[in-house]
Design a protein around this motif. Structure first.
Motif, PDB file in Angstrom:
ATOM      1  N   TYR A   1       1.013   9.564  -2.650  1.00 27.15           N
ATOM      2  CA  TYR A   1       1.962  10.003  -1.541  1.00 27.15           C
ATOM      3  C   TYR A   1       1.329  10.920  -0.708  1.00 27.15           C
ATOM      4  O   TYR A   1       1.845  11.082   0.516  1.00 27.15           O
ATOM      5  CB  TYR A   1       3.037  10.456  -2.420  1.00 27.15           C
ATOM      6  CG  TYR A   1       4.353  10.801  -1.677  1.00 27.15           C
ATOM      7  CD1 TYR A   1       5.037   9.710  -0.908  1.00 27.15           C
ATOM      8  CD2 TYR A   1       4.689  11.992  -1.504  1.00 27.15           C
ATOM      9  CE1 TYR A   1       6.162   9.915  -0.173  1.00 27.15           C
ATOM     10  CE2 TYR A   1       5.993  12.357  -0.606  1.00 27.15           C
ATOM     11  CZ  TYR A   1       6.538  11.192   0.111  1.00 27.15           C
ATOM     12  OH  TYR A   1       7.540  11.592   0.634  1.00 27.15           O
TER      13      TYR A   1
ATOM     14  N   SER B 182      -0.406   9.259   1.726  1.00 28.38           N
ATOM     15  CA  SER B 182       0.384   8.443   2.755  1.00 28.38           C
ATOM     16  C   SER B 182       0.938   9.526   3.770  1.00 28.38           C
ATOM     17  O   SER B 182       1.228   9.476   4.935  1.00 28.38           O
ATOM     18  CB  SER B 182       1.853   7.941   2.461  1.00 28.38           C
ATOM     19  OG  SER B 182       1.317   6.837   1.389  1.00 28.38           O
TER      20      SER B 182
ATOM     21  N   THR C 296      10.693   1.173  10.213  1.00 29.65           N
ATOM     22  CA  THR C 296      10.134   1.954   9.329  1.00 29.65           C
ATOM     23  C   THR C 296      10.986   3.234   9.087  1.00 29.65           C
ATOM     24  O   THR C 296      11.837   3.665  10.191  1.00 29.65           O
ATOM     25  CB  THR C 296       8.794   2.462   9.341  1.00 29.65           C
ATOM     26  OG1 THR C 296       8.662   3.075  10.673  1.00 29.65           O
ATOM     27  CG2 THR C 296       8.039   1.370   9.517  1.00 29.65           C
TER      28      THR C 296
ATOM     29  N   PHE D 297       7.259   5.059   7.129  1.00 25.81           N
ATOM     30  CA  PHE D 297       7.040   4.597   5.849  1.00 25.81           C
ATOM     31  C   PHE D 297       7.943   3.250   5.591  1.00 25.81           C
ATOM     32  O   PHE D 297       9.050   3.094   6.050  1.00 25.81           O
ATOM     33  CB  PHE D 297       7.468   5.484   4.707  1.00 25.81           C
ATOM     34  CG  PHE D 297       6.665   6.619   4.533  1.00 25.81           C
ATOM     35  CD1 PHE D 297       5.462   6.851   5.192  1.00 25.81           C
ATOM     36  CD2 PHE D 297       6.997   7.605   3.572  1.00 25.81           C
ATOM     37  CE1 PHE D 297       4.486   8.068   4.732  1.00 25.81           C
ATOM     38  CE2 PHE D 297       6.208   8.579   3.471  1.00 25.81           C
ATOM     39  CZ  PHE D 297       4.846   8.712   4.013  1.00 25.81           C
ATOM     40  N   GLN D 298       7.097   2.198   5.183  1.00 22.69           N
ATOM     41  CA  GLN D 298       7.915   0.934   4.884  1.00 22.69           C
ATOM     42  C   GLN D 298       7.868   0.882   3.273  1.00 22.69           C
ATOM     43  O   GLN D 298       7.096   0.746   2.633  1.00 22.69           O
ATOM     44  CB  GLN D 298       6.844  -0.224   5.260  1.00 22.69           C
ATOM     45  CG  GLN D 298       7.829  -1.561   5.032  1.00 22.69           C
ATOM     46  CD  GLN D 298       6.919  -2.989   5.086  1.00 22.69           C
ATOM     47  OE1 GLN D 298       5.585  -2.895   5.295  1.00 22.69           O
ATOM     48  NE2 GLN D 298       7.419  -3.789   5.804  1.00 22.69           N
ATOM     49  N   ASN D 299       9.047   1.438   2.842  1.00 23.43           N
ATOM     50  CA  ASN D 299       9.391   2.001   1.471  1.00 23.43           C
ATOM     51  C   ASN D 299       9.332   0.514   0.510  1.00 23.43           C
ATOM     52  O   ASN D 299       9.855  -0.212   0.958  1.00 23.43           O
ATOM     53  CB  ASN D 299      10.634   2.644   1.196  1.00 23.43           C
ATOM     54  CG  ASN D 299      10.395   3.956   1.884  1.00 23.43           C
ATOM     55  OD1 ASN D 299       9.269   4.491   1.590  1.00 23.43           O
ATOM     56  ND2 ASN D 299      11.162   4.278   2.708  1.00 23.43           N
TER      57      ASN D 299
ATOM     58  N   SER E 268       6.423   2.941  -3.910  1.00 29.94           N
ATOM     59  CA  SER E 268       5.502   3.310  -3.112  1.00 29.94           C
ATOM     60  C   SER E 268       5.853   2.879  -1.742  1.00 29.94           C
ATOM     61  O   SER E 268       6.911   2.597  -1.426  1.00 29.94           O
ATOM     62  CB  SER E 268       3.991   2.749  -3.591  1.00 29.94           C
ATOM     63  OG  SER E 268       2.920   3.102  -2.793  1.00 29.94           O
ATOM     64  N   GLU E 269       4.668   2.945  -0.648  1.00 29.68           N
ATOM     65  CA  GLU E 269       5.031   2.890   0.786  1.00 29.68           C
ATOM     66  C   GLU E 269       3.714   2.234   1.483  1.00 29.68           C
ATOM     67  O   GLU E 269       2.578   2.833   0.966  1.00 29.68           O
ATOM     68  CB  GLU E 269       5.789   4.016   1.177  1.00 29.68           C
ATOM     69  CG  GLU E 269       4.848   5.338   1.380  1.00 29.68           C
ATOM     70  CD  GLU E 269       4.435   6.017   0.033  1.00 29.68           C
ATOM     71  OE1 GLU E 269       3.370   6.471  -0.331  1.00 29.68           O
ATOM     72  OE2 GLU E 269       5.501   6.176  -0.946  1.00 29.68           O
TER      73      GLU E 269
END
Length: 341
Positions: free
Chosen positions: A64, A67, A85, A89-91, A106-107
């Motif tokens: 994380y 990211s 997003t 983030f694309q969760n 995650s993402e």
């Protein structure tokens, strides 16, 4: 008489020179490629593959943090988050990683530069942001080459494109900078993206995937000025032709296609994130330096990266993306993906 003639013609001379300087000052793809430097890559990688990231195992605090590092870079550079997003983030929910013990959400991290003329046509540049974490004693697997090298190369490529945008010279087609999670545990992030694309896969021109470009294969010690390209003509001969042309003109690396051999036991074509695009008939190139003695070991550290060589390889990818983004016609898909056997 000489003085009079000088006074008459000197304004014309100055005017012409001014015009020449103005025309000559327009930046080219070479100027933007040259912003991708060994020093910048090194600065990023010592942070990104540092111990603080704890090996970037999918779903962990260290991953994380990684990211966030990527997102913060795009925010600082003024590069927009991709539509769809959540703050870049694309969760991905933990359930998507079903079957794995202690699965955590995650993402993917996704940034976007909108094309000036054909914004609906998307060029994806991808790399995986994760690595394999730590061992039971807490020793960190830094993953500098795998795939810190790909991750930070995308950051520098994105910065080069963004500078072109600032200069009024942005790409005609859109560029999607896709940092995927979960590669090391089964290509999860790229599969999630292709099953939940932010733009239709039918509008995705190609995926240029970077997975390990910072080291030298022991078999290439005598000629380190190389790069393995995998899958570049599997779906589009034109894609490989473009790649070859820009390399011959600008970077002059030895492009080695040995891993395209269908009998190669490594089967690298199926083992990185590009494959989730390829199996959806999106043309791909997988950029790879080959396996070395530190692959998936604690010794894959930033001090062992060949930064000048890595910069040259990243520049090749930039040149390729630039050419594809600015061609009059979209590259042709002339083959279908054969199913994995």
């Amino acid at each position: 008489m000489k003085i009079i003639l000088f006074l008459i013609f000197s304004p014309l001379f100055v005017c012409c020179n001014a015009t020449q300087n103005q025309v000559g000052s327009k930046k080219t793809n070479v100027d933007y490629a040259n912003t991708i430097t060994a020093n910048a890559l090194k600065k990023h990688l010592y942070i990104y593959a540092g111990d603080e990231m704890e090996g970037r195992m999918t779903g962990t605090k260290g991953q994380y943090m990684a990211s966030n590092y990527i997102r913060d870079f795009y925010v600082k550079e003024g590069i927009e988050e991709a539509p769809g997003t959540d703050n870049y983030f694309q969760n991905i929910s933990a359930s998507f990683f079903a079957g794995r013990r202690d699965a955590q959400p995650s993402e993917n991290v996704v940034a976007f530069i909108k094309g000036s003329e054909k914004p609906e046509e998307i060029i994806v540049i991808s790399a995986h942001l994760d690595h394999v974490g730590t061992d039971k004693e807490g020793n960190v697997f830094n993953g500098a080459d795998d795939d810190g090298s790909g991750t930070v190369s995308i950051l520098e490529i994105a910065q080069a494109f963004q500078q072109a945008v600032k200069d009024g010279n942005g790409p005609k087609r859109s560029i999607l900078f896709l940092h995927v999670t979960g590669e090391e545990i089964g290509l999860y992030g790229s599969r999630y993206y292709t099953e939940n694309p932010l733009f239709p896969l039918a509008n995705t021109v190609c995926d240029l995937n970077i997975d390990m470009i910072g080291r030298v294969d022991p078999d290439k010690k005598d000629n380190p000025n190389y790069l393995y390209l995998i899958g570049s003509n599997m779906l589009s001969q034109e894609l490989q032709d473009v790649s070859t042309e820009v390399n011959n003109k600008y970077t002059k690396l030895e492009l080695d296609y040995k891993y395209d051999d269908p009998n190669d036991p490594n089967r690298f074509y199926y083992r990185s994130d590009h494959y989730n695009f390829a199996k959806n008939d999106v043309p791909i190139i997988f950029y790879f330096n080959g396996v070395h003695e530190d692959y998936h070991k604690m010794t894959d550290t930033p001090d062992k990266i060949e930064y000048d060589l890595m910069a040259k390889r990243a520049q090749l990818i930039f040149y390729t993306a630039w050419e594809i983004a600015n061609r009059d016609q979209r590259i042709a898909v002339d083959k279908k993906q054969k199913k994995q056997v």
